[in-house]
Write a protein that holds these residues in place. Sequence first.
Motif, PDB file in Angstrom:
ATOM      1  N   LYS A 130     -39.814   5.581  -5.217  1.00 50.59           N
ATOM      2  CA  LYS A 130     -39.658   6.528  -4.120  1.00 50.59           C
ATOM      3  C   LYS A 130     -38.431   6.205  -3.274  1.00 50.59           C
ATOM      4  O   LYS A 130     -37.904   7.054  -2.580  1.00 50.59           O
ATOM      5  CB  LYS A 130     -40.911   6.508  -3.228  1.00 50.59           C
ATOM      6  CG  LYS A 130     -42.030   7.385  -3.779  1.00 50.59           C
ATOM      7  CD  LYS A 130     -43.295   7.226  -2.962  1.00 50.59           C
ATOM      8  CE  LYS A 130     -44.476   7.775  -3.732  1.00 50.59           C
ATOM      9  NZ  LYS A 130     -45.739   7.213  -3.278  1.00 50.59           N
ATOM     10  N   PRO A 155     -40.070  11.846  -7.866  1.00 50.14           N
ATOM     11  CA  PRO A 155     -41.205  11.812  -8.785  1.00 50.14           C
ATOM     12  C   PRO A 155     -42.440  12.532  -8.254  1.00 50.14           C
ATOM     13  O   PRO A 155     -43.360  12.786  -9.008  1.00 50.14           O
ATOM     14  CB  PRO A 155     -41.479  10.319  -8.955  1.00 50.14           C
ATOM     15  CG  PRO A 155     -40.961   9.697  -7.686  1.00 50.14           C
ATOM     16  CD  PRO A 155     -39.855  10.577  -7.165  1.00 50.14           C
ATOM     17  N   ARG A 161     -45.879  11.028 -11.847  1.00 49.10           N
ATOM     18  CA  ARG A 161     -46.105  11.809 -13.065  1.00 49.10           C
ATOM     19  C   ARG A 161     -45.633  11.008 -14.267  1.00 49.10           C
ATOM     20  O   ARG A 161     -44.493  10.562 -14.312  1.00 49.10           O
ATOM     21  CB  ARG A 161     -45.334  13.130 -12.984  1.00 49.10           C
ATOM     22  CG  ARG A 161     -46.082  14.239 -12.285  1.00 49.10           C
ATOM     23  CD  ARG A 161     -45.485  15.593 -12.639  1.00 49.10           C
ATOM     24  NE  ARG A 161     -44.046  15.622 -12.419  1.00 49.10           N
ATOM     25  CZ  ARG A 161     -43.479  16.039 -11.275  1.00 49.10           C
ATOM     26  NH1 ARG A 161     -44.235  16.458 -10.282  1.00 49.10           N
ATOM     27  NH2 ARG A 161     -42.172  16.045 -11.133  1.00 49.10           N
ATOM     28  N   ALA A 179     -34.445  14.268  -8.084  1.00 50.48           N
ATOM     29  CA  ALA A 179     -35.547  15.198  -8.323  1.00 50.48           C
ATOM     30  C   ALA A 179     -36.829  14.728  -7.633  1.00 50.48           C
ATOM     31  O   ALA A 179     -37.622  15.542  -7.193  1.00 50.48           O
ATOM     32  CB  ALA A 179     -35.804  15.350  -9.820  1.00 50.48           C
ATOM     33  N   ARG A 216     -34.883   7.374 -13.613  1.00 47.26           N
ATOM     34  CA  ARG A 216     -33.644   8.161 -13.751  1.00 47.26           C
ATOM     35  C   ARG A 216     -33.772   9.489 -13.014  1.00 47.26           C
ATOM     36  O   ARG A 216     -32.857   9.933 -12.329  1.00 47.26           O
ATOM     37  CB  ARG A 216     -33.337   8.391 -15.230  1.00 47.26           C
ATOM     38  CG  ARG A 216     -32.604   7.226 -15.880  1.00 47.26           C
ATOM     39  CD  ARG A 216     -32.050   7.603 -17.234  1.00 47.26           C
ATOM     40  NE  ARG A 216     -33.111   7.965 -18.190  1.00 47.26           N
ATOM     41  CZ  ARG A 216     -33.779   7.074 -18.916  1.00 47.26           C
ATOM     42  NH1 ARG A 216     -33.520   5.780 -18.791  1.00 47.26           N
ATOM     43  NH2 ARG A 216     -34.711   7.449 -19.746  1.00 47.26           N
ATOM     44  N   GLU A 217     -34.958  10.067 -13.154  1.00 46.44           N
ATOM     45  CA  GLU A 217     -35.195  11.342 -12.489  1.00 46.44           C
ATOM     46  C   GLU A 217     -35.089  11.171 -10.975  1.00 46.44           C
ATOM     47  O   GLU A 217     -34.498  11.983 -10.275  1.00 46.44           O
ATOM     48  CB  GLU A 217     -36.606  11.829 -12.846  1.00 46.44           C
ATOM     49  CG  GLU A 217     -36.731  13.323 -12.973  1.00 46.44           C
ATOM     50  CD  GLU A 217     -38.106  13.682 -13.511  1.00 46.44           C
ATOM     51  OE1 GLU A 217     -38.840  14.343 -12.759  1.00 46.44           O
ATOM     52  OE2 GLU A 217     -38.437  13.259 -14.646  1.00 46.44           O
ATOM     53  N   ALA A 218     -35.656  10.053 -10.470  1.00 47.23           N
ATOM     54  CA  ALA A 218     -35.636   9.786  -9.032  1.00 47.23           C
ATOM     55  C   ALA A 218     -34.190   9.639  -8.553  1.00 47.23           C
ATOM     56  O   ALA A 218     -33.821  10.113  -7.481  1.00 47.23           O
ATOM     57  CB  ALA A 218     -36.429   8.527  -8.727  1.00 47.23           C
ATOM     58  N   GLU A 219     -33.385   8.972  -9.405  1.00 49.70           N
ATOM     59  CA  GLU A 219     -31.979   8.775  -9.036  1.00 49.70           C
ATOM     60  C   GLU A 219     -31.249  10.104  -8.919  1.00 49.70           C
ATOM     61  O   GLU A 219     -30.401  10.290  -8.050  1.00 49.70           O
ATOM     62  CB  GLU A 219     -31.287   7.916 -10.099  1.00 49.70           C
ATOM     63  CG  GLU A 219     -31.029   6.508  -9.624  1.00 49.70           C
ATOM     64  CD  GLU A 219     -30.588   5.636 -10.779  1.00 49.70           C
ATOM     65  OE1 GLU A 219     -29.694   6.055 -11.533  1.00 49.70           O
ATOM     66  OE2 GLU A 219     -31.167   4.538 -10.925  1.00 49.70           O
ATOM     67  N   ARG A 220     -31.563  10.999  -9.825  1.00 50.27           N
ATOM     68  CA  ARG A 220     -30.921  12.311  -9.771  1.00 50.27           C
ATOM     69  C   ARG A 220     -31.394  13.120  -8.569  1.00 50.27           C
ATOM     70  O   ARG A 220     -30.936  14.223  -8.334  1.00 50.27           O
ATOM     71  CB  ARG A 220     -31.194  13.079 -11.064  1.00 50.27           C
ATOM     72  CG  ARG A 220     -30.323  12.627 -12.225  1.00 50.27           C
ATOM     73  CD  ARG A 220     -30.248  13.710 -13.285  1.00 50.27           C
ATOM     74  NE  ARG A 220     -31.577  14.077 -13.766  1.00 50.27           N
ATOM     75  CZ  ARG A 220     -32.166  13.484 -14.810  1.00 50.27           C
ATOM     76  NH1 ARG A 220     -31.555  12.524 -15.456  1.00 50.27           N
ATOM     77  NH2 ARG A 220     -33.349  13.871 -15.195  1.00 50.27           N
ATOM     78  N   ALA A 231     -37.750   6.648 -17.395  1.00 53.25           N
ATOM     79  CA  ALA A 231     -37.426   8.072 -17.293  1.00 53.25           C
ATOM     80  C   ALA A 231     -37.663   8.562 -15.875  1.00 53.25           C
ATOM     81  O   ALA A 231     -36.822   9.278 -15.290  1.00 53.25           O
ATOM     82  CB  ALA A 231     -38.268   8.864 -18.286  1.00 53.25           C
ATOM     83  N   ALA A 232     -38.806   8.118 -15.307  1.00 52.78           N
ATOM     84  CA  ALA A 232     -39.132   8.519 -13.939  1.00 52.78           C
ATOM     85  C   ALA A 232     -38.081   7.994 -12.968  1.00 52.78           C
ATOM     86  O   ALA A 232     -37.693   8.672 -12.013  1.00 52.78           O
ATOM     87  CB  ALA A 232     -40.511   7.999 -13.566  1.00 52.78           C
TER      88      ALA A 232
END
Lengths: 265, 278, 290
Positions: free
Chosen positions: B277, C289, C261, C287, C281-285, C278-279
């Motif tokens: 987070k 989590p 997720r 998006a 990387r998504e957080a970095e972009r 993967a989560a």
Amino acid sequence: MLKDITLGQFFPGDTLVHRLDPRTKLLLVTVFIVALFTAAGWMGYGLCVLAFAGCTALSKIRLRAFFKGLKPMIFIIVLTALLNLFYTRGTPILPGWIITWEGIGRAVKMVLRILLLVMGTFLLTYTTSPMALTDGLELLLNPLKKLRLPIHEMTLMMSMALRFIPTLIEETDRIMSAQRARGADFETGGLVRRAKALLPILVPLIVSSFNRAYDLATAMESRCYHGGEGRSRMKQLKLAGIDLAALAVGAAFLALAFILKKYGV
Amino acid sequence: MSTVIQFENVHFKYPEDTRESLNGLNLEIREGSFTAVLGRNGSGKSTLAKHMNGILVPTEGRVLVAGIDTADEDRLLDLRRQVGLVFQNPDNQIVANVVEDDVAFAPENLGLPPAEIRRRVDGALQLVGMYELRLHAPHLLSGGQKQRVAIAGVLAMGPRVLVLDEPTAMLDPQGRREVLTTVTRLCREQGMTVVLVTHHMDECVGADRLLVLDRGQIALDGTPAEIFSQVERMRALGLDVPETTQLLYELRQEGLDVPLDALDVDSCAGAIAAALKR
Amino acid sequence: MAEIKVEQLRHVYSPQTPFERTAIEAVSLILPQGQFVGVLGHTGSGKSTFIQHLNALLLPSGGRVLCDGEDINRDKVSRRDIKWKVGLVFQYPEYQLFEETVYKDIAFGPGNMGLSKEEIDERVREAAGFVGVEALLDRSPLELSGGQKRRVAIAGVIAMRPEVLVLDEPTAGLDPEGCGQILDNIRAYKARTGATVLVVSHDMDASAALAERLLVFNEGRLVMDGPPEEIFSQPERLTGMGLDVPRPTAIAMALRRQGLRLPGAVYTHAQLKAGLLAAAREAERGAGPC
């Protein structure tokens, strides 16, 4: 299977018979056996049957439990019956037959004697925990300690043997299955072959029993076992009123058995 | 807190072995603590346990339990009643045919009065949650239940220390949980000093202190969190680390900012969620 | 090639006695050649009874077990012959060792098959090779360490070259290193021979990582049968039966409770790690989590 053997099995309960002091029960069983071998006539046998039936009813042990325990003895019982049936001289039941009235009588009596003997001892082991039984035996045999007989060690060994019978049976079953899975065959072949076939069971069983004995000795030592000296008991054996009453009944029973014997009935 | 068990430069060699099983071991166990001992097979952890109540005595050095030298044969009973030892195979330590008679075995050996034995037996059975089954035959119990009877059997001596030598090795997951919960509760609620020897690292997570044994010496000594975070060192000693630590370790290598000391599943999940987070 | 087919299998212990107990009921399944199957279930769920039916150690109280279409309980001969096709390694198999040497002990099974001396010798050496005990063949089994004894006992079954190898808790009581060795040995046997392998285990992590199919027993019935991703997509159902879930699954469950997720079923370490990366990387972009 092996697991069905009920030898030395204890059914916990809280009946009059369960509550009796093990020494009382041991003495009563001895009395019962003496009476059984004294019995000559039908009245004598009837008295024993009555005594057994009475105690069993009081103990609330189901008859089925006895039958299960008797299973391994069927062969001996049938053999006894047949021998007495065919080899007793007397009046044939029908002209020309070898079976005699006396034979039938003796066969029934002998079978009764074996049945009552075995079932009477079963009643003792079913209603008395092996611990209590060995404690009682130790106390009854205590006077023999003066002769330097190792009574405590003997009775402890007995109770541990009883404790490990189910464990060893389970283990034997498991080893047998494992060897059968490797193609061992315990059922076919002559005597020598069958005896040889037992090695794959006996060797692992002995090896593991030694290991068990070693573990058990360590565990007992860890729990402060140091022989019978200075040992106390949680369950103090005390002869209570009911024990004295039971022993009195037992004495009367024995006296009656002797009287019946004297009159041959 | 005072020291209850003390090992001073302890060496021990089994007569049939060429190598020493304990090799100059020093150790202090604090009263009321929960110590887990981890090590692969042959690391000397069982030998260590058997030194704690004088079943084995050092070939060199000495072991003191509550001030008693374990080699002092005159005080052997005094020593044994202070340290309850529970072993791996529950079948091989139950001596009687009825649960409560078995638990009574140790206090009977101590020659206590019958009423006192009864009190201790009932108390010990209640502590391990086996009071309801006190009249059962041991061979009909599950593995976890048998092992709890074995624990009650040593508790009835009124020991200060409970030493368990791989008590869960032969149990199924259910039995393992039962034994671990019982032991943890004895320590946390009754203040019992506990030494738990094991090779399941998951069982060490709740301990105050973790010792890792290797070749008869203490290779690592610290809190479980401190020790498990040394992932490579543990691997080199032939041991695993908990899945939680392993995961955190690898995520860190991938550049994620997570701590290594979140051992239980929930705090591990919490740490990862927090890092994501951020 | 051996295909095992189990039809409506039922087993009752001590029938017609007060101790009568139905251990398994209505178990049906097909085990095609070459699968790696994990068998799960808590103690008393019937899984041990089930595996003892696969080589006719137990006689069904109802239903049939077929091997390549033939009833394995047809007669005495078939009941014996199935033992060579389906090898069963019991729990704590080291307690079955009885010969003076490791060599003789491994040779016990092949000897019972009535093979020639040369053939037995070849099989003993091959089996010893699979589990890495070639150097111990002349030693007494009593002198070995626990892990070595276990591997010798497994070799004793492998030496019969079973097309189906069934193992009950093969790693119970071993330290992590010992566990790893045994699992490697089993994998090697399967890879080299193409045998079907069934492993009964409480170790969910190993079952999840090794097996391509899982059987879950509960109260005498086969309640789940499918690939690990299917079984572990319902972790609550497993915990409801008193079973553990693999530790990566437990962590994934906790993460989901934290609102994270994660994709589908997670049951291996690699899956969990990949999912988390993967989560991340998504957080970095940006998006997020949640």
